[in-house]
Design a protein around this motif. Structure first.
Motif, PDB file in Angstrom:
ATOM      1  N   ASP A  97       0.802  -1.323  -0.288  1.00 33.96           N
ATOM      2  CA  ASP A  97       0.142  -0.070   0.645  1.00 33.96           C
ATOM      3  C   ASP A  97       0.568   1.279   0.033  1.00 33.96           C
ATOM      4  OD1 ASP A  97      -2.327  -1.763   0.086  1.00 33.96           O
ATOM      5  OD2 ASP A  97      -2.938  -0.960   2.039  1.00 33.96           O
ATOM      6  N   SER A  98       1.603   1.203   0.549  1.00 34.45           N
ATOM      7  CA  SER A  98       2.991   2.408   0.602  1.00 34.45           C
ATOM      8  C   SER A  98       3.418   2.551  -0.408  1.00 34.45           C
ATOM      9  CB  SER A  98       3.618   2.064   1.674  1.00 34.45           C
ATOM     10  OG  SER A  98       5.023   0.957   0.685  1.00 34.45           O
ATOM     11  N   LEU A  99       3.371   1.710  -1.848  1.00 32.58           N
ATOM     12  CA  LEU A  99       3.980   1.808  -2.885  1.00 32.58           C
ATOM     13  C   LEU A  99       3.220   2.970  -3.752  1.00 32.58           C
ATOM     14  CD1 LEU A  99       5.544  -1.261  -3.927  1.00 32.58           C
ATOM     15  CD2 LEU A  99       6.401  -0.035  -2.904  1.00 32.58           C
ATOM     16  N   ALA A 111       0.377 -17.336   0.138  1.00 32.64           N
ATOM     17  CA  ALA A 111       1.663 -16.442   1.518  1.00 32.64           C
ATOM     18  C   ALA A 111       1.058 -15.289   1.450  1.00 32.64           C
ATOM     19  CB  ALA A 111       2.885 -17.091   1.499  1.00 32.64           C
ATOM     20  N   LEU A 112       1.042 -15.140  -0.367  1.00 35.46           N
ATOM     21  CA  LEU A 112       0.607 -13.357  -0.794  1.00 35.46           C
ATOM     22  C   LEU A 112      -0.832 -13.170  -0.927  1.00 35.46           C
ATOM     23  CD1 LEU A 112       2.988 -12.459  -3.229  1.00 35.46           C
ATOM     24  CD2 LEU A 112       2.903 -11.208  -1.259  1.00 35.46           C
ATOM     25  N   PHE A 113      -1.161 -14.197  -1.437  1.00 35.82           N
ATOM     26  CA  PHE A 113      -3.359 -14.001  -1.253  1.00 35.82           C
ATOM     27  C   PHE A 113      -3.635 -14.005  -0.210  1.00 35.82           C
ATOM     28  CE2 PHE A 113      -7.071 -15.959  -2.103  1.00 35.82           C
ATOM     29  CZ  PHE A 113      -8.078 -15.632  -2.718  1.00 35.82           C
ATOM     30  N   THR A 114      -3.197 -15.008   1.046  1.00 35.54           N
ATOM     31  CA  THR A 114      -4.086 -15.009   1.806  1.00 35.54           C
ATOM     32  C   THR A 114      -3.269 -13.806   2.906  1.00 35.54           C
ATOM     33  OG1 THR A 114      -3.160 -17.266   2.904  1.00 35.54           O
ATOM     34  CG2 THR A 114      -3.640 -16.474   4.440  1.00 35.54           C
ATOM     35  N   ARG A 115      -2.256 -12.771   2.671  1.00 41.59           N
ATOM     36  CA  ARG A 115      -2.112 -11.430   2.819  1.00 41.59           C
ATOM     37  C   ARG A 115      -3.346 -10.704   2.361  1.00 41.59           C
ATOM     38  NH1 ARG A 115       3.960  -8.641   2.266  1.00 41.59           N
ATOM     39  NH2 ARG A 115       3.021  -6.578   2.354  1.00 41.59           N
ATOM     40  N   TRP A 116      -3.419 -10.867   1.382  1.00 42.02           N
ATOM     41  CA  TRP A 116      -3.929  -9.521   0.173  1.00 42.02           C
ATOM     42  C   TRP A 116      -5.579  -9.727   0.963  1.00 42.02           C
ATOM     43  CZ3 TRP A 116      -0.864 -11.408  -4.617  1.00 42.02           C
ATOM     44  CH2 TRP A 116      -0.428 -10.436  -4.866  1.00 42.02           C
ATOM     45  N   MET A 117      -6.014 -11.286   0.735  1.00 37.33           N
ATOM     46  CA  MET A 117      -7.365 -10.810   1.426  1.00 37.33           C
ATOM     47  C   MET A 117      -7.380 -11.217   3.148  1.00 37.33           C
ATOM     48  SD  MET A 117      -8.833 -11.889  -1.570  1.00 37.33           S
ATOM     49  CE  MET A 117     -10.608 -11.411  -1.090  1.00 37.33           C
ATOM     50  N   GLY A 118      -6.295 -11.491   3.912  1.00 39.44           N
ATOM     51  CA  GLY A 118      -6.574 -11.322   5.666  1.00 39.44           C
ATOM     52  C   GLY A 118      -6.518 -10.191   6.459  1.00 39.44           C
ATOM     53  N   ALA A 119      -6.921  -8.698   5.395  1.00 37.24           N
ATOM     54  CA  ALA A 119      -6.968  -7.150   5.961  1.00 37.24           C
ATOM     55  C   ALA A 119      -7.471  -7.269   7.038  1.00 37.24           C
ATOM     56  CB  ALA A 119      -6.907  -6.463   4.643  1.00 37.24           C
ATOM     57  N   GLU A 120      -7.289  -6.622   8.006  1.00 41.95           N
ATOM     58  CA  GLU A 120      -8.443  -6.583   8.763  1.00 41.95           C
ATOM     59  C   GLU A 120      -9.296  -5.370   8.634  1.00 41.95           C
ATOM     60  OE1 GLU A 120      -9.308  -7.417  11.733  1.00 41.95           O
ATOM     61  OE2 GLU A 120      -8.598  -9.096  12.170  1.00 41.95           O
ATOM     62  N   LYS A 156      -6.628  -1.641  -0.327  1.00 47.50           N
ATOM     63  CA  LYS A 156      -6.241  -0.516  -1.022  1.00 47.50           C
ATOM     64  C   LYS A 156      -6.147  -0.791  -2.856  1.00 47.50           C
ATOM     65  CE  LYS A 156      -3.124   3.775  -0.834  1.00 47.50           C
ATOM     66  NZ  LYS A 156      -1.816   4.451  -0.030  1.00 47.50           N
ATOM     67  N   TRP A 157      -6.124  -2.206  -2.702  1.00 49.20           N
ATOM     68  CA  TRP A 157      -6.312  -2.208  -4.132  1.00 49.20           C
ATOM     69  C   TRP A 157      -7.967  -2.156  -4.499  1.00 49.20           C
ATOM     70  CZ3 TRP A 157      -8.930  -7.337  -4.029  1.00 49.20           C
ATOM     71  CH2 TRP A 157      -8.607  -8.258  -2.867  1.00 49.20           C
ATOM     72  N   THR A 158      -7.295  -2.650  -5.779  1.00 48.83           N
ATOM     73  CA  THR A 158      -8.821  -2.632  -6.458  1.00 48.83           C
ATOM     74  C   THR A 158      -9.981  -3.934  -6.973  1.00 48.83           C
ATOM     75  OG1 THR A 158      -8.196  -1.792  -8.532  1.00 48.83           O
ATOM     76  CG2 THR A 158      -9.093  -0.279  -6.907  1.00 48.83           C
ATOM     77  N   SER A 159      -8.163  -4.688  -7.565  1.00 46.85           N
ATOM     78  CA  SER A 159      -8.820  -6.184  -8.418  1.00 46.85           C
ATOM     79  C   SER A 159      -7.483  -6.587  -7.998  1.00 46.85           C
ATOM     80  CB  SER A 159      -9.535  -5.998  -9.421  1.00 46.85           C
ATOM     81  OG  SER A 159      -7.850  -5.170 -10.295  1.00 46.85           O
ATOM     82  N   LEU A 160      -7.459  -7.992  -7.656  1.00 46.75           N
ATOM     83  CA  LEU A 160      -6.186  -8.979  -7.910  1.00 46.75           C
ATOM     84  C   LEU A 160      -7.026  -9.888  -9.156  1.00 46.75           C
ATOM     85  CD1 LEU A 160      -5.904 -10.212  -4.252  1.00 46.75           C
ATOM     86  CD2 LEU A 160      -4.835  -8.254  -5.175  1.00 46.75           C
TER      87      LEU A 160
END
Length: 274
Positions: A108-110, A128-137, A142-146
């Motif tokens: 997000d900071s980028l 692991a990356l997918f879990t991170r993107w989907m696991g935000a509290e 901030k991402w609009t699509s994966l």
């Protein structure tokens, strides 16, 4: 050199002496038509910020740039940086390459505003990356699509429906507050070197998050339930305080198994415990 006059990817690979690294989970795609189809999955990218993970020699990167995107690419394989520098020179001001491990960077900071994610994910870090993107509290993210390439088996688990063999934690994570679908299957022969398994591209867009549900609680419930998926819920959830009482209050039979619960039922249990 412009985007139109970049040498073919196979030539780039040969010039820079690149070979796909098994340790980094790399498999290269050379078919420009296929890459353009992948870049079209999110919809119009003209003028949009896009994050790409593991661009390698830059096949998908080129397609995203041809689609008009402003691309930030994170690459940890230093061997690929000279090839990406050529793409950067061909699309002035449109490509930013960051050398590093995507798992250790705050994505997000980028970006100053919303961004899309598009990646032929290295197989060893994809889940692991997918879990991170989907696991935000915080939600919506901030991402609009994966738009993500996975092994087909993983893609099927993300898009799976209840009462199917592929249904599990990834399906709940991918669908409880988002829309996940398999957008395209990619034959193993499209890659160099060809992987042993087929691949598929998953497209995910954020949806409405149910109110009053903690991501941590939902993760704990699904982890317990699917961790012993052959057992009845009264066994698999007995270690989660209050879970069996929640099932009773919600009218969910404790003799059922995890794969028979709908995503809405999992959300209801998590809400009762949150």
């Amino acid at each position: 050199m412009t985007g139109a006059t970049l040498p073919p990817l196979r030539e780039v690979i040969a010039t820079h002496g690149l070979s796909a690294s098994k340790a980094l989970g790399q498999n290269f795609l050379f078919d420009e038509q296929l890459l353009d189809r992948i870049a079209a999955i999110p919809g119009s990218l003209e003028g949009h910020d896009v994050l790409e993970i593991g661009p390698g020699p830059g096949g998908l990167t080129r397609a995203l740039l041809r689609a008009g995107a402003n691309v930030t690419a994170i690459e940890m394989d230093r061997r690929c940086l000279p090839a990406l520098a050529e793409v950067e020179a061909a699309f002035p001001g449109k490509l930013r390459v960051i050398e590093g491990d995507a798992m250790g960077i705050d994505h997000d900071s980028l970006f100053p505003g919303p961004y899309a994610v598009a990646a032929n994910l290295p197989y060893n870090v994809g889940t692991a990356l997918f879990t991170r993107w989907m696991g935000a509290e915080g939600w919506p993210p901030k991402w609009t699509s994966l738009t993500l390439m996975f092994q087909q088996e993983v893609a099927q688990r993300i898009a799976a429906q209840p009462d199917t063999g592929a249904y599990g934690r990834l399906a709940v994570l991918g669908q409880w507050r988002a829309h996940a679908k398999i957008a395209m299957k990619v034959h193993r022969s499209a890659f160099t070197p060809p992987p042993k398994v087929m691949s598929a591209i998953v497209h995910v867009t954020p949806g409405e998050a149910p109110e009053g549900v903690s991501m941590k609680v939902l993760a704990r419930v699904t982890e317990a339930a699917f961790g012993q998926r052959r057992k009845m819920l009264r066994q698999s959830l007995k270690g989660v305080p209050g879970a069996l009482e929640a099932l009773e209050r919600l009218g969910i039979e404790s003799t059922r198994r995890a794969e028979t619960l709908t995503i809405d039922e999992f959300v209801a249990v998590a809400k009762a415990l949150s």
